[in-house]
Every structure is written in structure tokens, then in C-alpha cells.
Design an enzyme around this catalytic site. Structure first.
Site, PDB file in Angstrom:
ATOM      1  N   SER A  40       6.539 116.598  52.410  1.00  0.00           N
ATOM      2  CA  SER A  40       6.589 115.767  53.617  1.00  0.00           C
ATOM      3  C   SER A  40       7.999 115.227  53.829  1.00  0.00           C
ATOM      4  O   SER A  40       8.871 115.363  52.970  1.00  0.00           O
ATOM      5  CB  SER A  40       5.604 114.591  53.496  1.00  0.00           C
ATOM      6  N   SER A  42       8.911 112.011  54.134  1.00  0.00           N
ATOM      7  CA  SER A  42       8.995 110.567  53.899  1.00  0.00           C
ATOM      8  C   SER A  42      10.261 110.146  53.163  1.00  0.00           C
ATOM      9  O   SER A  42      10.615 108.967  53.174  1.00  0.00           O
ATOM     10  CB  SER A  42       7.768 110.093  53.109  1.00  0.00           C
ATOM     11  N   LYS A 102       8.712 108.547  45.867  1.00  0.00           N
ATOM     12  CA  LYS A 102       9.313 107.472  46.664  1.00  0.00           C
ATOM     13  C   LYS A 102      10.458 106.863  45.861  1.00  0.00           C
ATOM     14  O   LYS A 102      10.675 107.168  44.691  1.00  0.00           O
ATOM     15  CB  LYS A 102       8.291 106.378  46.980  1.00  0.00           C
ATOM     16  N   SER A 210       6.659 106.815  56.296  1.00  0.00           N
ATOM     17  CA  SER A 210       6.330 106.806  54.880  1.00  0.00           C
ATOM     18  C   SER A 210       5.158 105.875  54.606  1.00  0.00           C
ATOM     19  O   SER A 210       5.213 104.685  54.931  1.00  0.00           O
ATOM     20  CB  SER A 210       7.547 106.359  54.050  1.00  0.00           C
TER      21      SER A 210
END
Length: 262
Positions: A40, A42, A102, A210
Site C-alpha cells: 500500500s 501508506s 509504519k 494511513s
């Protein structure tokens, strides 16, 4: 008879070689490095869809999530080491069991808040300095074919998708790029989060795209992440492809091969 015996021996040696290879690969993946594809956007621009990296599993020690499917037969962490603010971390989602990646912003005991799209850490706003725009082509990206979100939307297929870029700096001087899409979006202003003992607070660098610790688990976010759920640190991108398949060599991003993750 001799020919049959030789054939059996050959089959046995082949099976043994395969078993050894699988065992070595399992040990490598469990104790040293785990491969991870970025699915993704994010973490743009630090990590792009189609980046392939190895996660350093020695960085923080080992938990049951160090084994495939969380099968390591123990609780807590072995050989534990504390992560540092700014690390890009792969961890197991506390609810749905998938692996997320993250940036670590809040340590146990920290307070974190978003005010007008900026991070306030322990009462101090993290400095952000303008760093131009991040641009990409508006088109389906990666195997899932997701289209990027753009600050200059609407953008037609093949057009230029723009996101303003800022360099954010943590206490201690670690800087990294963050992207902005919306002003005043849902997660641009939050209550104060106090990170509980044994937990961490994570944000994606692509701040308006996100599902991270700003969002509760009930709505798909990760909330506070338990230390046990940390899998490892992302240190280096090994390979990168912008296409639906890694076999589409014309979509390889050679400038990202072996790039350190900042």
C-alpha cells in the site's frame, strides 16, 4: 537390484536436500530476515508500492510473531532490545493478524497529538520544513491496482498526481519526508494519546492515507501496538517494481535497489 538401490538412494538424497533447504530457509526467516513486499501507499515516499525489503528480526529480539503464523511457543520477547523513535517497523496488527509497516513515533509514556496535521510529541510540535512536491503518475499501482490519492484531485489517468512534501524532524535530529493530501482531514486533529507501558504509537509517512495509531482498532486502525507484536526493523530496500508482476522488468525501479530506509 543394484539399479533399484541406487534409484532409492537418489530419491532419498533428493528428499533430504529439500528438507534441509526448507529447514535452513525457515531458520533464516524466523531468526534473521523476513521478506516483505510493500502492498500500500501508506509509507510514501519512504516506501513505495512494489518495494521489496528484508526485515531485520534481530533488531528487537523475538516474540511468538517471529515465527510464521505466530507459532513460536512462548510469550513476551526473548533477547529484547528497545526500538528507537523514527524506526520503520513491521508489526503484527493487534486484531486482524496481518503484517503492517509504519514509522515509530511514540514510546511508552510519551504523549502524541495531531494538531492541524502536525505531530505534537510530549507537548512540543515536531518541526516540518517544506521540501517541494512528491509527484507520481495517476494510474493503477502494484498487483492490487490501487490508484493514488492526490492533493490536486481530480486527476485523469496518466496525469500527474501531486502531494506537498515536508521534512519532519524528531528530537535527536532524525528527519524523514511526510506527505499531505488534505488539510483539516479526519486525523489532522486528534485528542492527546498517552502511550501505555509496553506499547508503541505508529504513524504512516503518507499522513492522510494511513490507518495507524490515530485510529482505533474498531475502525481498522492499529491503536497502541504491544511490544510483543513487533516483528522487526526495515533497514534496506532490496528490489522495487512498479508493475503488477516482478517479471515485468520494464517496470523495475533500479534507482531504489539496495536503498537504505531512512
Amino acid at each position: 537390484m543394484a539399479a533399484k538401490a541406487e534409484k532409492k538412494d537418489g530419491i532419498f538424497e533428493t528428499v533430504k536436500t529439500v528438507v534441509y533447504a526448507v529447514a535452513i530457509a525457515a531458520v533464516f526467516r524466523t531468526l534473521l530476515f523476513q521478506p516483505f513486499w510493500i502492498p500500500s501507499g501508506s509509507m510514501k515516499e519512504t516506501l513505495l508500492i512494489g518495494d521489496f525489503l528484508f526485515v531485520n528480526k534481530m533488531a528487537y529480539g523475538y516474540s511468538r510473531y517471529s515465527c510464521p503464523m505466530g507459532l513460536c511457543p512462548f510469550e513476551g520477547r526473548l533477547l529484547a532490545s528497545e526500538p528507537e523513535r523514527g524506526d520503520v517497523v513491521v508489526f503484527r496488527h493487534p486484531v486482524n493478524g496481518s503484517d503492517f509497516i509504519k514509522r515509530l513515533i511514540g514510546l511508552p509514556g510519551d504523549t502524541v497529538q495531531m494538531v492541524d496535521g502536525k505531530v505534537v510529541l510530549n507537548g512540543q510540535e515536531l518541526p516540518q520544513t517544506p521540501a517541494g512536491d512528491f509527484t507520481e503518475t495517476y494510474e493503477p499501482q502494484g498487483p492490487m491496482g490501487n490508484e493514488p490519492r492526490c492533493a490536486n484531485a481530480p486527476v485523469g489517468q496518466g496525469g500527474t498526481c501531486i502531494k506537498p512534501r515536508m521534512m519532519e524532524t524528531l528530537p535527536g535530529g532524525h528527519s524523514y519526508p511526510v506527505l499531505n493530501i488534505d488539510n483539516g482531514g479526519f486525523a489532522d486533529n486528534t485528542p492527546v494519546f498517552t502511550v501505555p507501558p509496553g506499547h508503541y504509537f505508529f504513524l504512516g509517512d503518507n499522513r492522510d492515507n494511513s490507518q495507524d495509531s490515530r485510529y482505533g482498532r474498531a475502525v481498522g486502525g492499529v491503536g497502541f501496538v504491544p511490544a510483543e507484536n513487533l516483528i522487526g526493523r526495515a533497514d534496506r530496500i532490496m528490489f522495487s517494481s512498479a508493475g503488477k508482476s516482478l517479471f515485468f522488468f520494464w517496470t523495475w525501479r533500479a534507482d531504489r535497489f539496495f536503498r537504505a530506509v531512512q
